[in-house]
Design a protein around this motif. Sequence first.
Motif, PDB file in Angstrom:
ATOM      1  N   ALA A  39      -4.315   2.100  -0.129  1.00 31.53           N
ATOM      2  CA  ALA A  39      -3.465   0.910  -0.078  1.00 31.53           C
ATOM      3  C   ALA A  39      -2.525   0.895  -1.282  1.00 31.53           C
ATOM      4  O   ALA A  39      -2.883   1.338  -2.377  1.00 31.53           O
ATOM      5  CB  ALA A  39      -4.323  -0.337  -0.065  1.00 31.53           C
ATOM      6  N   LYS A  40      -1.320   0.415  -1.089  1.00 33.12           N
ATOM      7  CA  LYS A  40      -0.350   0.337  -2.186  1.00 33.12           C
ATOM      8  C   LYS A  40      -0.694  -0.773  -3.164  1.00 33.12           C
ATOM      9  O   LYS A  40      -0.312  -0.727  -4.333  1.00 33.12           O
ATOM     10  CB  LYS A  40       1.053   0.130  -1.607  1.00 33.12           C
ATOM     11  N   GLU A  41      -1.395  -1.802  -2.683  1.00 35.02           N
ATOM     12  CA  GLU A  41      -1.827  -2.906  -3.542  1.00 35.02           C
ATOM     13  C   GLU A  41      -3.284  -3.215  -3.263  1.00 35.02           C
ATOM     14  O   GLU A  41      -3.777  -3.011  -2.157  1.00 35.02           O
ATOM     15  CB  GLU A  41      -0.984  -4.161  -3.270  1.00 35.02           C
ATOM     16  N   GLY A  42      -3.981  -3.737  -4.254  1.00 37.69           N
ATOM     17  CA  GLY A  42      -5.377  -4.118  -4.071  1.00 37.69           C
ATOM     18  C   GLY A  42      -6.300  -2.921  -4.038  1.00 37.69           C
ATOM     19  O   GLY A  42      -5.939  -1.820  -4.491  1.00 37.69           O
ATOM     20  N   PRO A  43      -7.515  -3.083  -3.460  1.00 38.91           N
ATOM     21  CA  PRO A  43      -8.483  -1.985  -3.401  1.00 38.91           C
ATOM     22  C   PRO A  43      -7.905  -0.768  -2.672  1.00 38.91           C
ATOM     23  O   PRO A  43      -7.159  -0.914  -1.702  1.00 38.91           O
ATOM     24  CB  PRO A  43      -9.651  -2.591  -2.622  1.00 38.91           C
ATOM     25  N   ASN A  45      -9.211   1.274  -0.659  1.00 39.17           N
ATOM     26  CA  ASN A  45      -9.602   1.369   0.748  1.00 39.17           C
ATOM     27  C   ASN A  45      -9.112   0.187   1.577  1.00 39.17           C
ATOM     28  O   ASN A  45      -9.598  -0.056   2.689  1.00 39.17           O
ATOM     29  CB  ASN A  45     -11.133   1.463   0.878  1.00 39.17           C
ATOM     30  N   GLY A  46      -8.146  -0.544   1.063  1.00 41.92           N
ATOM     31  CA  GLY A  46      -7.695  -1.770   1.724  1.00 41.92           C
ATOM     32  C   GLY A  46      -7.236  -1.582   3.155  1.00 41.92           C
ATOM     33  O   GLY A  46      -7.508  -2.420   4.018  1.00 41.92           O
ATOM     34  N   ASP A  49     -10.400  -1.018   5.213  1.00 42.36           N
ATOM     35  CA  ASP A  49     -11.207  -2.251   5.217  1.00 42.36           C
ATOM     36  C   ASP A  49     -10.621  -3.269   6.187  1.00 42.36           C
ATOM     37  O   ASP A  49     -11.355  -3.935   6.939  1.00 42.36           O
ATOM     38  CB  ASP A  49     -11.264  -2.853   3.810  1.00 42.36           C
ATOM     39  N   LYS A  50      -9.300  -3.394   6.178  1.00 37.76           N
ATOM     40  CA  LYS A  50      -8.634  -4.350   7.076  1.00 37.76           C
ATOM     41  C   LYS A  50      -8.831  -3.929   8.539  1.00 37.76           C
ATOM     42  O   LYS A  50      -9.089  -4.770   9.413  1.00 37.76           O
ATOM     43  CB  LYS A  50      -7.148  -4.427   6.744  1.00 37.76           C
TER      44      LYS A  50
END
Length: 789
Positions: A39-43, A45-46, A49-50
């Motif tokens: 992910a470009k932002e946040g965790p 594996n975002g 995960d989403k």
Amino acid sequence: MSQLLIRKVAVLGAGVMGAQIAAHLVNAGVDTVLFDLPAKEGPANGVVDKAIANLGKLSPAPLASKSLAAAITPANYDQHLELLRGCDLVIEAIAERMDWKKALYGKIAPYLAPHAILASNTSGLSINGLADVLPEELHSRFCGVHFFNPPRYMHLAELIPCRKTDRQVLEGLETFLVTTLGKGVVYAKDTPNFIGNRIGVFSILSTLHHTAESGLGFDEVDALTGPLLGRPKSATYRTSDVVGLDTMAHVVKTMADTLPDDPWHAYFKTPAWMQALIDKGALGQKAGAGIYVKKGKDILVLDLGKQDYRPASGQADPGVVEILKLKDPVEKFARLRAGEHPQARFLWALFRDLFHYSAYHLDSIADTARDVDLAIRWGYGWSLGPFETWQAAGWKQLAEWIAEDIVAGKAMAQVPLPDWVFDGRDGVHAAQGSFSPTRGELLPRSNLAVYNRQRFPDPVLGERANPGETVFEDDSVRMWHDGDGIAVLGFKTKMNTVSDGVLAGIQKAVDIAERDFRGLVLWQAKEPFSAGADLSGALASLQAGKLAEFEAMVKTFQATSQRIKYALVPVVAAVRGMALGGGCEFQMHSARAVLALESYIGLVEAGVGLLPAGGGLKEIAVRASAAAGPGGDVFAVLKPWFEAVAMAKVSGSALEAKELKLARESDVVVFNAYELLHVAKAQARALAESGYRPPLPARRAQVAGDVGIATFRMMLENMLEGRFISEHDYEIGKRIATVLCGGEVDRGSLVDEDWLLALEREHFIALAQMPKTQERIMHTLKTGKPLRN
């Protein structure tokens, strides 16, 4: 040959298909890692995960149990490529871009285990083209595996070898797909869109063309090309909205780009009206508007003449409907071709061009005509494939008519039908196999060992399996065997409902099985397992005032369930599809149930104003007592069961049936419905070999008693005050609680099964005499839907 062992699988790409393939793998108990970009932002594996979180929101549900989402391991390409070393199978499912796929292959290749298989879930890109970027040593372990969407429910999986794919790899993977994931495998040649989408998308393009030529409305065409033709309700244009008009346009462009020499190439283009919808964002269902749009409660359809939406009211002409309902396909096609109505001419043209296209391309896309027919049936939901339809309608005559139309310039393309069409044949399917134009002969089905598990494989026209030796048969049931010591009983009623004849047949079958066989399997040749009791017969007895006859029927039902439970040989229920009401009760009383993944199980009597009285509530009370243990809290154990019965819950899968406690943890779940009978017979045989004895009668079941009833009534009163249930719902729930808790006795009292069965009968008969219950039954019989009164 050594077996292919697949302990762990990686899925590359957490988009719509990748995430749902991962979901189905964990449905099947396969340890699965799902990869995507960080992910470009946040965790990091975002993205994954989403995607995993979204699986629980989709309908139809990709997960057979929402709890399985936690079993998917999230990963990203920057941090977790080392995880690939422990994977036996890697399925790539990223966007349909050859350059992106090749770049990903270059990135992952160094991390693949020396034995690992790499498979692309591409829907139409060249498998050999993709293989070019792989190291030479990977070519033998690379192929295409094209799942159809949604992968949990669609039976088709196309297996596409590249030039150097090892045969043992393919056969091992085929076995895994068939048994572990429950798929129907069809081998496709490495041509654009393979088999299913090549023929299926052409059929859609042909429909687009003939819709315009005939001047019919989109809703009119959908009225013609759905169930009337043995195809899904969504027909053509509704299906396009569900798939997404942008996705449709992409698939069509792929055909145009990759099939420049196809004689039908001029039709491989997105119509201007569809492109206009795409340009303004009306992409179909996902955008809230497409060919159809919903305004309030009204469904509107695009009208090209008005350049606006109008109410969707198009219907099939009654005369054309009469033709389509003819049982003789030869007469049906003759009348369609001779018909003057625009809808008849439209349908003849549609079939003519489909047959022409399928025959012309058979040699290049598939090994046999069987592969085409099964691909279309399993991937598009048609009841018959194109070649089956043609053969059933009279091969020679239709071939002549198609040839005449080609010469007359009426067909979409002017190329002739292949010579083999006119070699004197009456079709392409026969008992000994299906026609292969490459080999010039009929080829039998695969002899791979996994198919020995399918006693009755999905047949194509001309195939007929040995039905086994009949033990006895009447209007309601048939009992048969294969000489292996295990008898099979199937119902013959509509929706396999439980009638007086079925009850008598079960009891007779158990008697015979105890005398002459080692086990008995309850199995239906066609879904469902059983839609429950024959309500029409029960209602007739009630309305005629024959209360004694009605009570005797309930007693017989209970006695039949008990006969199943206490048979001296194991009775195994082989369930697929619906097992409702009495069908659920039969599998609850069996020594073991073998459940296809897509088993929808429930005690649904509350929906028609009744309570389960075929021993279902008795069985729950007995199981709750055993689960609580001596002196335990029976009420706490009963609570989820009560909610399931009072709310008439139906499981969304066999795994959910276990969560609802309507199936036991020891019951077996089978992913390929065509293997259900094989596994059920094996379970019956294993129980018999283990010295099977039925359970001892439950003579001292601990019940929740009056305190339990009072607590359940408090819950119901709160729901009634909150207007979540009606007065009659309350009455039904109160009586369900009374039976489950063993009646108005002291908490912790010990009762036997006869006591509980008598309670079932008493409250069932009381409810059945109530006007509101009879209203519910009549409404359900008339509409097929429950009535809330």
